[in-house]
Design a protein around this motif. Sequence first.
Motif, PDB file in Angstrom:
ATOM      1  N   GLU A  16     -43.870 -31.193 -21.667  1.00  0.00           N
ATOM      2  CA  GLU A  16     -43.817 -30.801 -20.259  1.00  0.00           C
ATOM      3  C   GLU A  16     -45.145 -30.165 -19.889  1.00  0.00           C
ATOM      4  O   GLU A  16     -45.588 -29.243 -20.572  1.00  0.00           O
ATOM      5  CB  GLU A  16     -42.704 -29.768 -20.021  1.00  0.00           C
ATOM      6  N   THR A  17     -45.770 -30.652 -18.823  1.00  0.00           N
ATOM      7  CA  THR A  17     -46.947 -29.964 -18.294  1.00  0.00           C
ATOM      8  C   THR A  17     -46.410 -29.070 -17.188  1.00  0.00           C
ATOM      9  O   THR A  17     -45.739 -29.557 -16.280  1.00  0.00           O
ATOM     10  CB  THR A  17     -47.953 -30.962 -17.685  1.00  0.00           C
ATOM     11  N   ALA A  18     -46.687 -27.761 -17.275  1.00  0.00           N
ATOM     12  CA  ALA A  18     -46.042 -26.872 -16.312  1.00  0.00           C
ATOM     13  C   ALA A  18     -46.943 -25.720 -15.908  1.00  0.00           C
ATOM     14  O   ALA A  18     -47.712 -25.190 -16.708  1.00  0.00           O
ATOM     15  CB  ALA A  18     -44.744 -26.331 -16.902  1.00  0.00           C
ATOM     16  N   ALA A  19     -46.827 -25.353 -14.622  1.00  0.00           N
ATOM     17  CA  ALA A  19     -47.554 -24.194 -14.095  1.00  0.00           C
ATOM     18  C   ALA A  19     -46.644 -23.497 -13.090  1.00  0.00           C
ATOM     19  O   ALA A  19     -45.906 -24.162 -12.346  1.00  0.00           O
ATOM     20  CB  ALA A  19     -48.847 -24.631 -13.413  1.00  0.00           C
ATOM     21  N   ALA A  20     -46.684 -22.169 -13.088  1.00  0.00           N
ATOM     22  CA  ALA A  20     -45.796 -21.414 -12.202  1.00  0.00           C
ATOM     23  C   ALA A  20     -46.421 -20.090 -11.850  1.00  0.00           C
ATOM     24  O   ALA A  20     -47.276 -19.581 -12.583  1.00  0.00           O
ATOM     25  CB  ALA A  20     -44.456 -21.168 -12.896  1.00  0.00           C
ATOM     26  N   VAL A  21     -45.977 -19.551 -10.723  1.00  0.00           N
ATOM     27  CA  VAL A  21     -46.397 -18.197 -10.343  1.00  0.00           C
ATOM     28  C   VAL A  21     -45.138 -17.338 -10.287  1.00  0.00           C
ATOM     29  O   VAL A  21     -44.153 -17.700  -9.637  1.00  0.00           O
ATOM     30  CB  VAL A  21     -47.128 -18.181  -8.979  1.00  0.00           C
ATOM     31  N   VAL A  22     -45.177 -16.224 -11.024  1.00  0.00           N
ATOM     32  CA  VAL A  22     -44.018 -15.331 -11.106  1.00  0.00           C
ATOM     33  C   VAL A  22     -44.459 -13.917 -10.770  1.00  0.00           C
ATOM     34  O   VAL A  22     -45.561 -13.504 -11.146  1.00  0.00           O
ATOM     35  CB  VAL A  22     -43.409 -15.395 -12.536  1.00  0.00           C
ATOM     36  N   ARG A  23     -43.598 -13.202 -10.064  1.00  0.00           N
ATOM     37  CA  ARG A  23     -43.911 -11.798  -9.774  1.00  0.00           C
ATOM     38  C   ARG A  23     -42.962 -10.886 -10.534  1.00  0.00           C
ATOM     39  O   ARG A  23     -41.738 -11.061 -10.484  1.00  0.00           O
ATOM     40  CB  ARG A  23     -43.790 -11.534  -8.269  1.00  0.00           C
ATOM     41  N   ARG A  24     -43.553  -9.968 -11.285  1.00  0.00           N
ATOM     42  CA  ARG A  24     -42.759  -8.906 -11.918  1.00  0.00           C
ATOM     43  C   ARG A  24     -42.780  -7.748 -10.937  1.00  0.00           C
ATOM     44  O   ARG A  24     -43.831  -7.189 -10.653  1.00  0.00           O
ATOM     45  CB  ARG A  24     -43.378  -8.497 -13.256  1.00  0.00           C
ATOM     46  N   VAL A  25     -41.608  -7.427 -10.398  1.00  0.00           N
ATOM     47  CA  VAL A  25     -41.558  -6.436  -9.328  1.00  0.00           C
ATOM     48  C   VAL A  25     -41.725  -5.037  -9.911  1.00  0.00           C
ATOM     49  O   VAL A  25     -42.389  -4.185  -9.323  1.00  0.00           O
ATOM     50  CB  VAL A  25     -40.213  -6.550  -8.559  1.00  0.00           C
ATOM     51  N   GLY A  26     -41.109  -4.803 -11.062  1.00  0.00           N
ATOM     52  CA  GLY A  26     -41.191  -3.492 -11.699  1.00  0.00           C
ATOM     53  C   GLY A  26     -40.265  -3.464 -12.891  1.00  0.00           C
ATOM     54  O   GLY A  26     -39.571  -4.449 -13.157  1.00  0.00           O
ATOM     55  N   PRO A  27     -40.247  -2.343 -13.628  1.00  0.00           N
ATOM     56  CA  PRO A  27     -39.400  -2.283 -14.820  1.00  0.00           C
ATOM     57  C   PRO A  27     -37.922  -2.389 -14.450  1.00  0.00           C
ATOM     58  O   PRO A  27     -37.518  -1.933 -13.374  1.00  0.00           O
ATOM     59  CB  PRO A  27     -39.706  -0.893 -15.418  1.00  0.00           C
ATOM     60  N   ASP A  28     -37.147  -3.019 -15.324  1.00  0.00           N
ATOM     61  CA  ASP A  28     -35.692  -3.164 -15.135  1.00  0.00           C
ATOM     62  C   ASP A  28     -35.315  -3.911 -13.862  1.00  0.00           C
ATOM     63  O   ASP A  28     -34.259  -3.684 -13.284  1.00  0.00           O
ATOM     64  CB  ASP A  28     -35.001  -1.783 -15.153  1.00  0.00           C
TER      65      ASP A  28
END
Length: 360
Positions: A16-28
């Motif tokens: 699989e060729t894959a690219a993504a943008v993810v946001r980590r909002v904060g802990p937990d």
Amino acid sequence: MNGPLTILGIETSCDETAAAVVRRVGPDRPGEILSNAVFSQIEEHAPFGGVVPEIAARAHVEHLDGLISRAMKDAKVGWDDLDGIAATAGPGLIGGVIVGLMTAKGLAAARGLPFMAVNHLEGHALTARMTDALPFPYLLLLVSGGHSQLLVVEGIGRYRRLGTTIDDAVGEAFDKVAKLLGLGYPGGPAVERAAQDGDATRFPLPRPMTGRPGCDFSFSGLKTAVRQLSDGLGTLSEQDKADIAASFQAAVADVLGDRCENAMALASDIIPPGHRRLVVAGGVAANMLLRERLMVSAHAFGYEFVVPPLKLCTDTGAMIAWAGAERLALGLTDPIDTGPRARWPLDPDAAPARGAGVKA
Ligand code: KG4
Ligand code: ZN
């Protein structure tokens, strides 16, 4: 770093060729998947009945730039909005890993962004934290094309292995059985589809390792039993194939259930009551029968059952972006001369398993 982090993740370790943008909002907090572009190379490999490493590497070269542009566009972010770039650095098919890793390092250097070299298996292992904000520790059954492991996930980069396969990985067994039955590639979904019309009780196949202490797996005997069975039947009718697929799948479900039950009993000494969760991750976790069977086992042992949504079980850029975000939040970045790794066990004292590193 506890503030929001927006990460571009790149995955090229297998087919699989894959690219993504993810946001980590904060802990937990669960992660936000802003985009998740995946190009599955099924058509490239299908004529060969399995993944051809050289073809995979070339296809990654061909498609990766376009997928990164699409991931950025779908996420509606510009380069200045990113806090870091993550790529799979292994384990996997080395030619493919090099393509994603070099691209990510080039982009990070050009944009002056932190770079995170992610272990593909850690990507699978942490997906449940992105989807369900799970706290550590938890019990993980990791079942993919090249790996079958039971681990206690204690923290980022902290894995305690309870069991592993002593021969084939589960996904590999699905792929080989599919090939044997002429069901095509990729094997797991093909076996699952065929099994829907099958009688799982028609062929009593072996359940290797069940009833034994410990949490190790073995699938090569089961695969051999399927081969002998199909050879013995001669020309297989569609019904024969469906019945074999269903019988095989039921045997795998029993093996995984038995091994997970031992792991839950063992892990109860390590995992405190409020944290008792069985997480299943990796491509094979997409299998519905296995999900149902393992849920029953989990509940019988007082464990909550957590499995990612279907599209996040198989390889994605989102899982790599998320693992990168988790690492960056802890200040864990990697130098620009980080190399690719065909083998890369999650737990440092793991003995190399046969076949490990061929597929992630
Ligand atoms: O995690 P993954 O996408 O790639 C690797 O990291 O290996 O897992 C791929 C594996 C393949 O062996 C594939 O046949 C298996 O996961 N798989 C399945 C199913 N979907 C994918 N196995 C059983 N049932 C499925 N529905
Ligand atoms: Zn994978």
